[in-house]
Design an enzyme around this catalytic site. Structure first.
Site, short mmCIF file in Angstrom:
data_model
loop_
_atom_site.label_atom_id
_atom_site.label_comp_id
_atom_site.label_asym_id
_atom_site.label_seq_id
_atom_site.Cartn_x
_atom_site.Cartn_y
_atom_site.Cartn_z
N LYS A 150 0.84 -1.22 0.00
CA LYS A 150 0.00 0.00 0.00
C LYS A 150 0.87 1.27 0.00
CE LYS A 150 -2.37 -0.80 3.82
NZ LYS A 150 -1.78 -2.09 4.28
N ARG B 273 -9.88 1.42 8.71
CA ARG B 273 -9.44 0.07 9.08
C ARG B 273 -10.54 -0.69 9.81
NH1 ARG B 273 -3.68 1.09 9.38
NH2 ARG B 273 -2.48 -0.73 10.00
N ARG C 92 11.32 -6.39 5.59
CA ARG C 92 11.15 -4.98 5.22
C ARG C 92 11.98 -4.09 6.15
NH1 ARG C 92 5.26 -2.14 5.10
NH2 ARG C 92 5.26 -2.44 7.34
N ARG D 92 10.99 -1.64 11.54
CA ARG D 92 9.93 -1.11 12.41
C ARG D 92 9.67 -2.10 13.53
NH1 ARG D 92 5.07 0.71 8.46
NH2 ARG D 92 3.95 -0.24 10.17
N ARG E 237 -0.97 -7.87 14.01
CA ARG E 237 -1.50 -6.94 13.01
C ARG E 237 -2.31 -7.69 11.95
NH1 ARG E 237 3.67 -4.54 10.89
NH2 ARG E 237 2.45 -3.01 9.74
P1 AMP Z 1 0.38 1.20 9.32
O1 AMP Z 1 1.64 1.89 8.96
O2 AMP Z 1 -0.80 1.63 8.50
O3 AMP Z 1 0.52 -0.30 9.38
O4 AMP Z 1 0.01 1.66 10.82
C1 AMP Z 1 0.90 1.45 11.89
C2 AMP Z 1 0.13 1.39 13.19
O5 AMP Z 1 -0.55 2.64 13.41
C3 AMP Z 1 -0.97 0.35 13.26
O6 AMP Z 1 -0.49 -0.93 13.60
C4 AMP Z 1 -1.88 0.93 14.33
O7 AMP Z 1 -1.32 0.77 15.62
C5 AMP Z 1 -1.83 2.42 14.02
N1 AMP Z 1 -2.86 2.82 13.03
C6 AMP Z 1 -2.64 3.32 11.79
N2 AMP Z 1 -3.79 3.58 11.16
C7 AMP Z 1 -4.78 3.22 12.02
C8 AMP Z 1 -6.20 3.21 11.95
N3 AMP Z 1 -6.84 3.64 10.84
N4 AMP Z 1 -6.88 2.77 13.02
C9 AMP Z 1 -6.27 2.34 14.14
N5 AMP Z 1 -4.92 2.29 14.27
C10 AMP Z 1 -4.18 2.74 13.23
#
Ligand code: AMP
Length: 219
Positions: free
Chosen positions: A17, A92, A129, A161, A172
């Site tokens: 993404k 999400r 990654r 990360r 996740r």
């Molecule tokens: P990502 O980079 O999109 O995988 O987001 C990293 C982390 O940020 C996730 O594992 C959540 O802890 C938090 N996060 C990001 N976007 C959301 C969302 N829309 N709702 C809830 N938590 C989020």
């Protein structure tokens, strides 16, 4: 005034993404709105928001709908979002998708692109990654032993990360299946879903997305 272009990109963590969003945002001159990037920046800056969410991000859990809904609503008030935005990592949950319809209006979203990738492949991609701590450049499928640890784009530190470690990946992906997968039906029922094979090479995925947008008269 040009019409607003709001796009949503869905897919498991590691589906590509981030990479595709950066390309789409550049092509269509709309901001790439990644709630994960916004939250990680807040953690790095140790802002009140960052302190509130740091441990949730590290463990791979989800922050509350209320909090991210507010962040996204505020982000759409910024001038660069007047042309629309490419949403990555939001919505999400069904609650967030409903909030997005309130924020953008019922016909505010032009298309939801789903990057379809099997769980085995995303697990492998996430474990290998690395990301630049400074500019966010993504190093996918890296040979972990061979990588220098220095970003070839900006010279910043390239790291893993915390939430790309095995326990967090598992959590996740479970959250994705439980909370986010229902969004596929949500957008399908609105005639807004296009699925693309995300296991292809990044350039082939970009081409498939462009074709999907073209077929719908969006680009
Ligand atoms: P990502 O980079 O999109 O995988 O987001 C990293 C982390 O940020 C996730 O594992 C959540 O802890 C938090 N996060 C990001 N976007 C959301 C969302 N829309 N709702 C809830 N938590 C989020």
């Amino acid at each position: 005034m040009t019409a607003r272009l709001n796009l949503v990109i869905l897919g498991k963590q590691g589906a590509g993404k981030g990479t595709q969003s950066k390309r789409l945002a550049q092509t269509y001159k709309i901001p790439h709105i990644s709630t994960g990037d916004i939250l990680r920046a807040a953690v790095k800056a140790k802002s009140p928001l960052g302190l509130e969410v740091a441990s949730i991000l590290e463990s791979g859990g989800l922050v509350s709908d209320d909090l991210v809904n507010r962040l996204v609503e505020q982000r759409f008030l910024e001038p660069d979002a007047a042309r629309g935005g490419l949403l990555d990592g939001f919505p999400r949950t069904i609650g967030q998708a409903e909030a997005l319809e309130r924020i953008l209006g019922h016909d505010g979203i032009k298309l939801c692109i789903n990057l379809d990738v099997p769980v085995e492949l995303v697990t492998q991609r996430l474990s290998s990654r690395r990301v630049c701590q400074e500019c966010g450049a993504i190093y996918s499928d890296v040979d972990v032993e061979a990588i220098s640890g220095t970003c070839s784009v900006c010279g910043g530190d390239v790291i893993q990360r915390a939430d790309d470690r095995p326990e967090a990946i598992q959590k996740r992906l479970e959250a994705y299946e439980r909370d986010t997968e229902p969004l596929l039906k949500f957008y399908e029922s609105r005639g807004l879903l296009e699925s693309v094979d995300g296991s292809l090479s990044p350039d082939d995925v970009t081409r498939a997305i462009a074709q999907a947008l073209h077929a719908r008269g969006i680009a």
